[in-house]
Structures are given as C-alpha cells and as structure tokens.
Scaffold this motif. Structure first.
Motif, PDB file in Angstrom:
ATOM      1  N   GLU A  78       2.967  12.980   2.948  1.00  0.00           N
ATOM      2  CA  GLU A  78       1.601  12.633   2.535  1.00  0.00           C
ATOM      3  C   GLU A  78       1.316  11.149   2.780  1.00  0.00           C
ATOM      4  O   GLU A  78       0.213  10.780   3.166  1.00  0.00           O
ATOM      5  CB  GLU A  78       1.412  12.986   1.058  1.00  0.00           C
ATOM      6  N   ILE A  79       2.331  10.302   2.554  1.00  0.00           N
ATOM      7  CA  ILE A  79       2.137   8.867   2.802  1.00  0.00           C
ATOM      8  C   ILE A  79       1.915   8.621   4.296  1.00  0.00           C
ATOM      9  O   ILE A  79       1.065   7.821   4.691  1.00  0.00           O
ATOM     10  CB  ILE A  79       3.362   8.088   2.280  1.00  0.00           C
ATOM     11  N   LEU A  80       2.697   9.340   5.121  1.00  0.00           N
ATOM     12  CA  LEU A  80       2.531   9.172   6.564  1.00  0.00           C
ATOM     13  C   LEU A  80       1.140   9.610   7.005  1.00  0.00           C
ATOM     14  O   LEU A  80       0.455   8.895   7.758  1.00  0.00           O
ATOM     15  CB  LEU A  80       3.600   9.991   7.301  1.00  0.00           C
ATOM     16  N   ARG A  81       0.703  10.779   6.522  1.00  0.00           N
ATOM     17  CA  ARG A  81      -0.582  11.329   6.957  1.00  0.00           C
ATOM     18  C   ARG A  81      -1.771  10.616   6.312  1.00  0.00           C
ATOM     19  O   ARG A  81      -2.817  10.453   6.942  1.00  0.00           O
ATOM     20  CB  ARG A  81      -0.619  12.822   6.633  1.00  0.00           C
ATOM     21  N   GLY A  82      -1.602  10.187   5.074  1.00  0.00           N
ATOM     22  CA  GLY A  82      -2.742   9.636   4.343  1.00  0.00           C
ATOM     23  C   GLY A  82      -2.847   8.120   4.362  1.00  0.00           C
ATOM     24  O   GLY A  82      -3.929   7.574   4.156  1.00  0.00           O
TER      25      GLY A  82
ATOM     26  N   ILE B 179       0.851  -1.204   0.000  1.00  0.00           N
ATOM     27  CA  ILE B 179       0.000   0.000   0.000  1.00  0.00           C
ATOM     28  C   ILE B 179       0.883   1.249   0.000  1.00  0.00           C
ATOM     29  O   ILE B 179       0.599   2.232  -0.690  1.00  0.00           O
ATOM     30  CB  ILE B 179      -0.929  -0.012   1.225  1.00  0.00           C
ATOM     31  N   VAL B 180       1.974   1.202   0.780  1.00  0.00           N
ATOM     32  CA  VAL B 180       2.902   2.345   0.786  1.00  0.00           C
ATOM     33  C   VAL B 180       3.528   2.522  -0.591  1.00  0.00           C
ATOM     34  O   VAL B 180       3.661   3.652  -1.097  1.00  0.00           O
ATOM     35  CB  VAL B 180       3.986   2.134   1.862  1.00  0.00           C
ATOM     36  N   GLU B 181       3.903   1.403  -1.234  1.00  0.00           N
ATOM     37  CA  GLU B 181       4.497   1.500  -2.577  1.00  0.00           C
ATOM     38  C   GLU B 181       3.489   2.056  -3.583  1.00  0.00           C
ATOM     39  O   GLU B 181       3.864   2.788  -4.508  1.00  0.00           O
ATOM     40  CB  GLU B 181       4.976   0.115  -3.004  1.00  0.00           C
ATOM     41  N   ALA B 182       2.215   1.708  -3.380  1.00  0.00           N
ATOM     42  CA  ALA B 182       1.198   2.263  -4.288  1.00  0.00           C
ATOM     43  C   ALA B 182       1.123   3.782  -4.130  1.00  0.00           C
ATOM     44  O   ALA B 182       0.995   4.519  -5.125  1.00  0.00           O
ATOM     45  CB  ALA B 182      -0.157   1.632  -3.975  1.00  0.00           C
ATOM     46  N   GLY B 183       1.211   4.255  -2.893  1.00  0.00           N
ATOM     47  CA  GLY B 183       1.219   5.697  -2.671  1.00  0.00           C
ATOM     48  C   GLY B 183       2.426   6.354  -3.301  1.00  0.00           C
ATOM     49  O   GLY B 183       2.325   7.434  -3.913  1.00  0.00           O
TER      50      GLY B 183
ATOM     51  N   ARG C  53      -9.881   4.555   7.170  1.00  0.00           N
ATOM     52  CA  ARG C  53      -9.870   4.656   5.717  1.00  0.00           C
ATOM     53  C   ARG C  53      -8.697   5.503   5.265  1.00  0.00           C
ATOM     54  O   ARG C  53      -8.222   6.373   5.986  1.00  0.00           O
ATOM     55  CB  ARG C  53     -11.174   5.284   5.226  1.00  0.00           C
ATOM     56  N   LEU C  54      -8.221   5.238   4.094  1.00  0.00           N
ATOM     57  CA  LEU C  54      -7.112   5.994   3.553  1.00  0.00           C
ATOM     58  C   LEU C  54      -7.582   7.377   3.150  1.00  0.00           C
ATOM     59  O   LEU C  54      -8.691   7.552   2.647  1.00  0.00           O
ATOM     60  CB  LEU C  54      -6.535   5.260   2.341  1.00  0.00           C
ATOM     61  N   THR C  55      -6.755   8.357   3.380  1.00  0.00           N
ATOM     62  CA  THR C  55      -7.108   9.730   3.033  1.00  0.00           C
ATOM     63  C   THR C  55      -6.124  10.320   2.040  1.00  0.00           C
ATOM     64  O   THR C  55      -6.088  11.511   1.851  1.00  0.00           O
ATOM     65  CB  THR C  55      -7.132  10.604   4.290  1.00  0.00           C
ATOM     66  N   LEU C  56      -5.279   9.445   1.450  1.00  0.00           N
ATOM     67  CA  LEU C  56      -4.306   9.964   0.504  1.00  0.00           C
ATOM     68  C   LEU C  56      -5.014  10.464  -0.739  1.00  0.00           C
ATOM     69  O   LEU C  56      -5.742   9.708  -1.388  1.00  0.00           O
ATOM     70  CB  LEU C  56      -3.315   8.857   0.112  1.00  0.00           C
ATOM     71  N   PRO C  57      -4.851  11.716  -1.111  1.00  0.00           N
ATOM     72  CA  PRO C  57      -5.514  12.222  -2.319  1.00  0.00           C
ATOM     73  C   PRO C  57      -4.850  11.657  -3.563  1.00  0.00           C
ATOM     74  O   PRO C  57      -3.697  11.934  -3.845  1.00  0.00           O
ATOM     75  CB  PRO C  57      -5.312  13.746  -2.208  1.00  0.00           C
TER      76      PRO C  57
END
Length: 303
Positions: free
Chosen positions: A201-205, A188-192, A285-289
C-alpha cells in the motif's frame, strides 16, 4: 595446460572462445525457445505496424495532433501536424509507422522489465548492488556489440532488432525508477507505516505517485534510446526508417538518407514532447487510504 601468448608476451585469455562456446550451448539447448520468442515479437511488431498503416496518413496525422493538443496545447498540436505531414510528404510514412511500431514494442518490453527491477533495487540494497554493475555494462557496451549475440540467437529480422533495442534502452528505466523511489521523503513513508499501511500500500499510495515525474523521465529516456537505435536496427533487418538509411548508405543515395533521417527526427521530437507532456500531467497526489477520525462527541451544555 599451455597458454598461448600474445605479441606482448602476456598469456592470451581465450575469452572469445569461451563466449562462443556458451552461445553454441545456448543455441543447441534453447534454440526452440528463442525461435518461439522471436516469432511472437515479429507477430506483435508486424501487427502493430499494419494497424498504424491501416488508416490514411492524413487521418492518423490529425488524430496524433489532436492527442498532442489534448495533453499539452495547440502549439504542440500544430508542430506535430506539420512534422507528420512532412513525413508523409517525403513518402516515408509507411516506414515511419514501422519504426514507430518497433519503438513502441521495444519500449513496452523494456519498461515491463525496468520498472519492477528499479522498484526492487530501491527497496533492497543487495538487489541494487547486483543490478548496478549489470546496468553499467549494458549502458557502456557499444550498441553494435549487442547485435552480434542477438543476431546469433534470433537471426537477421525484426525480432533481433527489437531485442537489441530493448537491451540498449533498458538501463535508464531501471536507474530513474530506483532514483525516483529513493528520493521520496522517508518521513512521509514513516507516516504511512504509522497508519498501519502494508508495504504494498505504501508503494502504490505514496512512493509511486511521488516518484512518478522521475519514472516518466525514465520512460522518456527509454523511448529516445529506442528511437536512436532504430537506424542501427536497420542493419539487422529492422526495416522502417532504419532500413531506408541503411539502403541509402549502401547506394550513396544522399536524398533518401536525408528524407529518412529527418523523418526519424520528426518522430523523436513528437515522442519526446508527448511523453514530457504526460510527465507534467502525471498524478502526484497521495492515494494512500488513511483511517478516518471518529466524530468528536458533543460537549455538554454549560450549566
């Protein structure tokens, strides 16, 4: 240099003298700083205790019960209502609010240090290798040992009790924050990262939302350890229910000891259930835009 020998014949290591010399140097050169920090802690803790003691006990009890109903259900609300009315009924309400203020201030101070430290330890193996033995030392050192240097620096008052409580309650917050972030699925981190998100943004989202249940478990542990330290803090002027237990021990007053002790239990159950309910309601839930896809072009009509 001649070494003094112990009864076993082994040269004595003057660790105690070294530690005392270190603390004497700290008190001489940084005494004003610790006096200022202690003054701030006393002001904040006493101010919060006065605020909690301002409304009538019954009114605040109903408010806290409604809060429990809001975050969980009517069963927790009813249990909280009966427990807090019991505290007021044994005439320990004011002491309980002083203890609650001490626990809240110590917990907030511990989390301000613990969560950023846990995040840094999760993102850097080098920081983790440094932090881990420090947390081991803080967690395994008997709580009474921390009281000696803390009282030496802050004196016998509320500030010394709060600082000793922070030291005792800090490690679970760091450990569980680090664990929660490390457990986030790397894919999931790699997808971000593939979408071009910055590390912040990865940390926050991604990482913080997915790690929130584990972080909230750490918050719960910090609160419980801070509350368990309340009685010991009474020995160094912490006041509240800890002070009443200390008074009961000195006077062999069994009744007072049970009233104050059971009031500590009521606070512990209320705070534990409340933080557990907040943990269940934590956003996951993920909040990464993520970038929006361009609208597909219209297909030409078949001839």
């Amino acid at each position: 240099m001649s070494w003094e020998r112990t009864d076993t014949g082994v040269p004595r290591i003057p660790l105690g003298e070294w530690v005392e010399s270190g603390f004497d140097w700290i008190k001489t050169h940084l005494g004003d700083f610790f006096d200022a920090v202690g003054g701030v802690i006393v002001s904040v803790t006493d101010g919060l205790a006065d605020l909690l003691n301002t409304p009538p006990a019954v009114v605040l009890t109903v408010v806290l019960a409604l809060l429990a109903w809001l975050v969980r259900d009517w069963k927790l609300a009813l249990t909280s209502l009966l427990g807090l009315l019991f505290v007021a009924g044994v005439d320990q309400w004011e002491n309980a609010m002083e203890t609650l203020a001490l626990v809240l201030v110590a917990t907030l101070a511990a989390l301000v240090v613990a969560i950023p430290t846990g995040i840094m330890a999760a993102r850097s193996p080098r920081v983790s290798r440094v932090v881990r033995p420090v947390m081991d030392l803080m967690q395994t050192m008997p709580a009474f040992v921390w009281l000696v240097p803390v009282v030496s620096l802050f004196g016998i008052n509320v500030s010394g009790a709060v600082v000793a409580t922070v030291i005792f309650a800090l490690p679970p917050g760091v450990r569980l924050t680090e664990l929660g972030i490390r457990q986030v699925d790397p894919e999931i981190v790699e997808a971000g990262q593939a979408f071009g998100a910055a590390p912040r943004e990865i940390l926050r989202g991604i990482q913080l939302p997915l790690a929130m249940p584990t972080i909230m478990a750490g918050v719960n542990q910090v609160i419980m350890l801070a509350l368990s330290m309340a009685v010991i803090a009474g020995l160094v002027g912490g006041g509240g229910l800890g002070g009443e237990v200390t008074k009961a021990i000195n006077s062999l007053n069994i009744g007072l000891g049970f009233e104050a002790g059971l009031s500590v239990v009521v606070l512990a159950v209320f705070l534990d259930r409340l933080t557990a309910a907040f943990s269940d309601r934590a956003p996951r839930r993920l909040t990464l835009p993520l970038p929006r896809r361009a609208p597909r072009a219209a297909q030409p009509a078949a001839a």
